[in-house]
Design a protein around this motif. Structure first.
Motif, PDB file in Angstrom:
ATOM      1  N   GLU A  96     137.140 -14.518  66.768  1.00 25.23           N
ATOM      2  CA  GLU A  96     137.053 -14.335  68.263  1.00 25.23           C
ATOM      3  C   GLU A  96     136.141 -13.397  68.457  1.00 25.23           C
ATOM      4  N   THR A  97     135.113 -13.511  69.593  1.00 28.08           N
ATOM      5  CA  THR A  97     134.401 -12.539  70.114  1.00 28.08           C
ATOM      6  C   THR A  97     134.813 -12.092  71.402  1.00 28.08           C
ATOM      7  N   ASP A  98     134.094 -10.897  71.967  1.00 27.02           N
ATOM      8  CA  ASP A  98     134.416 -10.504  73.264  1.00 27.02           C
ATOM      9  C   ASP A  98     134.422 -11.595  74.530  1.00 27.02           C
ATOM     10  N   LYS A  99     132.956 -12.128  74.483  1.00 27.55           N
ATOM     11  CA  LYS A  99     132.843 -13.134  75.638  1.00 27.55           C
ATOM     12  C   LYS A  99     131.586 -13.809  75.129  1.00 27.55           C
ATOM     13  N   ARG A 100     131.390 -14.886  75.832  1.00 20.66           N
ATOM     14  CA  ARG A 100     130.369 -15.926  75.769  1.00 20.66           C
ATOM     15  C   ARG A 100     129.115 -15.436  75.297  1.00 20.66           C
ATOM     16  N   GLY A 101     128.564 -14.386  76.075  1.00 18.89           N
ATOM     17  CA  GLY A 101     127.226 -13.701  75.689  1.00 18.89           C
ATOM     18  C   GLY A 101     127.107 -12.993  74.339  1.00 18.89           C
ATOM     19  N   ASN A 102     128.356 -12.652  73.803  1.00 19.22           N
ATOM     20  CA  ASN A 102     128.101 -12.107  72.328  1.00 19.22           C
ATOM     21  C   ASN A 102     128.316 -12.997  71.460  1.00 19.22           C
TER      22      ASN A 102
END
Length: 290
Positions: free
Chosen positions: A94-100
């Motif tokens: 899992e990442t923080d948000k789509r941009g990452n």
């Protein structure tokens, strides 16, 4: 048809995942698929709505059949790193948000920590501080260690798929590393009611797998799962004579594997034996020289 009758035909809302635990091995995944085939674990028969996605937590495991559910691509509303292959599974972190999702971590971006002696050091990753060794780290994270900006205390997603009779069956599982390491999630093979299930032979066909598991035929003629397959792509130093990357025993080492034409030609027959000495010349070593 009345509204009440129409409502009665609507699928029941999911309030908890079909099963909860930790899918560690191919055998664990096959036990869950077998349990779902027998109706012991319910399969997801439609796409989850937003409210139902809230039940996706560490330990959640879902099983679905593409034809039965109409689901071609599983969606959960979370942001994930690109997938990484681990044996017969795909791993996501899992990442923080789509941009990452595609942003790689630059080691220079990691803040330095001041030690008591005044020197600077890099902070350890969460899994490193837990004392996980490299082999265990690979089991839990694959290669998703520090390549992307992952969500702190985020989930891992581990997926498994088989195609039986032309129909794809999928298993989606979620977990947190600390939950696995602290024993809060149990694997199917550790639960007697699931471990006792005989996995159907159609699930054990080696053509279904990237890394086929070990199987054997018992005295009763039934094919059984015996363990994970050997590691793929062995290094040259560990290749055996039977592996595809090794050369046949008749080819000498330190070659490129090709035998020259000269080596293929038979040796000449020497009628007087190989040790026959040549007749010495009558000339002295200094003949022809001043």
């Amino acid at each position: 048809m009345s509204a009440a009758q129409q409502g009665s035909q609507q699928p029941t809302a999911w309030t908890e995942p079909p099963w909860s635990g930790w899918i560690e091995t191919t055998g664990d995944a096959l036990l869950i698929l077998e349990a779902a085939r027998r109706g012991l674990i319910p399969r997801v028969t439609r796409r989850l709505v937003d409210a139902e996605r809230r039940m996706i937590t560490s330990g959640s495991v879902f099983v679905f059949d593409e034809d039965e559910s109409g689901i071609k691509r599983w969606t959960d509303g979370l942001f994930w790193s690109p997938s990484r292959i681990l044996g017969n599974f795909l791993l996501y972190r899992e990442t923080d948000k789509r941009g990452n999702r595609s942003a790689r971590v630059d080691p220079e971006d990691s803040p330095d920590v001041m030690k008591p002696d005044g020197t600077l050091s890099r902070p350890k990753n969460d899994h490193t501080s837990m004392g996980i060794d490299k082999q265990r780290e690979r089991t839990l994270l694959g290669s998703l260690t520090n390549s992307y900006k992952f969500k702190p205390d985020g989930l891992m997603k581990k997926t498994f798929s088989l195609t039986i009779g032309g129909v794809a069956q999928h298993l989606i599982s979620y977990y947190k590393i600390e939950d696995v390491e602290n024993g809060r999630l149990r694997s199917p093979s550790s639960l007697p009611e699931l471990a006792a299930l005989a996995i159907s032979a159609e699930y054990l066909d080696k053509t279904h797998f990237r890394n086929p598991p070990k199987v054997e035929i018992g005295a009763d003629g039934i094919l059984r799962y015996c363990g994970e397959g050997d590691e793929l792509d062995p290094s040259p130093s560990t290749s055996s004579p039977n592996t595809p990357n090794s050369h046949p025993p008749t080819i000498p080492l330190l070659t490129d594997g090709h035998v020259s034409e000269a080596a293929k030609r038979p040796k000449r027959f020497l009628p007087y034996g190989p040790n026959r000495t040549r007749k010495k010349s009558n000339k002295s070593p200094t003949d022809g020289h001043e």
